[in-house]
Design an enzyme around this catalytic site. Structure first.
Site, short mmCIF file in Angstrom:
data_model
loop_
_atom_site.label_atom_id
_atom_site.label_comp_id
_atom_site.label_asym_id
_atom_site.label_seq_id
_atom_site.Cartn_x
_atom_site.Cartn_y
_atom_site.Cartn_z
N GLU A 49 -2.20 -1.17 -2.02
CA GLU A 49 -1.08 -1.91 -1.45
C GLU A 49 -1.31 -2.00 0.06
O GLU A 49 -1.60 -0.98 0.71
CB GLU A 49 0.24 -1.20 -1.71
CG GLU A 49 0.66 -1.16 -3.17
CD GLU A 49 1.94 -0.37 -3.39
OE1 GLU A 49 2.52 0.12 -2.39
OE2 GLU A 49 2.35 -0.22 -4.55
N ASP A 60 11.71 1.86 4.60
CA ASP A 60 10.64 2.78 4.96
C ASP A 60 11.11 3.87 5.91
O ASP A 60 11.97 3.65 6.77
CB ASP A 60 9.48 2.02 5.60
CG ASP A 60 8.77 1.13 4.60
OD1 ASP A 60 8.33 1.67 3.58
OD2 ASP A 60 8.69 -0.09 4.82
#
Length: 278
Positions: A49, A60
Site C-alpha cells: 500500500e 491516521d
C-alpha cells in the site's frame, strides 16, 4: 485474475496469510521512497500500500501524519506518486500495488484522469478512507469500470446491518480495522479481531486483511491465525523516521531499517501455518 487475486491465491496455496506493508510516497524524499518501495518485496512484503500524502489525514495517527508532512515538505504530489509506481513497475510486474489515502487529492487531480493515469502506471487498487458506500458513484464505481479494485474498510462498529452496504462494491480484499481509533494508536484485542474476521468472512468470499495497531512480528502472527492478510503501516513509517538524521534526511540506515522490520513481520506471518488451498 488481477494481480491482487493472484497474490492471495499464491499465499493460500502456500498455506499462509499475506503481509501487506504501507509506506508513504515521497517519505523522506523521492529517491529514498522509491528505494524503500523496491526493497519491500525482497524483504517479505506480498502486497504494497502506498500512501498518497495529504495535509489532513484524519484516520491516521502521528506516525503517518508526520510521514505525510515530510513527503509534502519534500515536494511530493499525486503525479509524482504515480511516477513512483511506474518506476517500481519497471522492475516488478507481479507485486500488487494499492494507493491509499483521501479523496481530496484525487478530486483535485480529476477522477477520470486519475483513474486512467493510475491504471497506466500499474496501480491495482484503491483504498479511499473518507468515501462511504453512499458515495460510490463518485469514485468507487468509476474505478471498478476502469479495472481497479476498490477496497473498503470495515470496522469494529460495522454491524451485520451495515456490512452488506460495505461489501456491495468491494473488490480485491476487505480491510478490517482492528481498533476503534486512528492508525498505530493501540494494540488490538486479537481474540476479538479473530471473531470479527470470522463474522465478515461469513458474508463474503473476498480475503479479509487486518490492519491498524500491528507493530511486531508477534502481533503479525497473532493476526495471521484468523485473517487472510496482515497490514502494517505505522511501524514501517516509524522505522523510516527513526533512521533519519537530525535534519530529517535519509541516512545509509534508512532502507535497511525498513528491510529489517519487514523481514521480522514476514517471519511472524509465515510462522502461522494454514491449510493450503486445494
Amino acid at each position: 485474475m488481477s494481480r491482487i487475486d493472484r497474490r492471495f491465491a499464491v499465499c493460500r496455496a502456500e498455506g499462509r496469510a499475506a503481509l501487506v506493508t504501507f509506506v508513504t510516497a515521497g517519505d523522506p524524499d523521492a529517491d529514498t521512497s522509491l528505494a524503500i518501495l523496491k526493497a519491500l518485496p525482497g524483504a517479505g512484503a506480498d502486497l504494497i500500500e502506498i500512501g498518497m500524502p495529504f495535509t489532513d489525514p484524519m484516520a491516521d495517527g502521528p506516525a503517518i501524519q508526520l510521514s505525510s508532512q515530510r513527503a509534502l515538505k519534500g515536494g511530493q504530489t499525486l503525479r509524482k506518486t504515480l511516477d513512483m509506481v511506474r518506476a517500481f513497475r519497471a522492475g516488478d510486474a507481479d507485486t500488487p500495488v494499492i494507493l491509499m489515502g483521501y479523496y481530496n487529492p484525487i478530486y483535485v487531480y480529476g477522477v477520470e484522469r486519475f483513474l486512467s493515469d493510475a491504471r497506466e502506471a500499474g496501480v491495482d487498487g484503491l483504498i479511499v478512507v473518507d468515501l462511504p458506500p453512499e458515495e460510490d458513484d463518485e469514485l468507487c464505481v468509476p474505478a471498478l469500470k476502469a479495472g481497479l479494485s476498490f477496497i473498503r474498510l470495515a470496522t469494529p462498529t460495522t454491524d451485520d446491518a451495515r456490512l452488506p452496504a460495505v461489501l456491495a462494491n468491494t473488490s480485491g480484499f476487505v480491510y478490517y480495522v482492528s481498533i476503534t481509533g486512528i492508525t498505530g494508536s493501540a494494540t488490538p484485542d486479537f481474540d476479538a479481531v479473530a471473531r470479527s474476521v470470522a463474522r465478515i468472512k461469513a458474508h463474503t468470499d473476498l480475503p479479509v486483511v487486518v490492519g491498524f495497531g500491528v507493530k511486531t512480528g508477534e502481533h503479525a502472527a497473532a493476526i495471521a491465525r484468523g485473517a487472510d492478510g496482515v497490514v502494517v503501516g505505522s511501524a514501517v513509517v516509524e522505522a523510516v523516521r527513526a533512521s533519519l538524521d537530525g535534519e530529517g534526511r535519509a541516512t545509509a540506515a534508512t532502507v535497511p531499517a525498513v528491510e529489517k522490520l519487514v523481514g521480522e513481520l514476514a517471519a511472524g506471518v509465515r510462522s502461522v501455518a494454514k491449510a493450503p488451498a486445494a
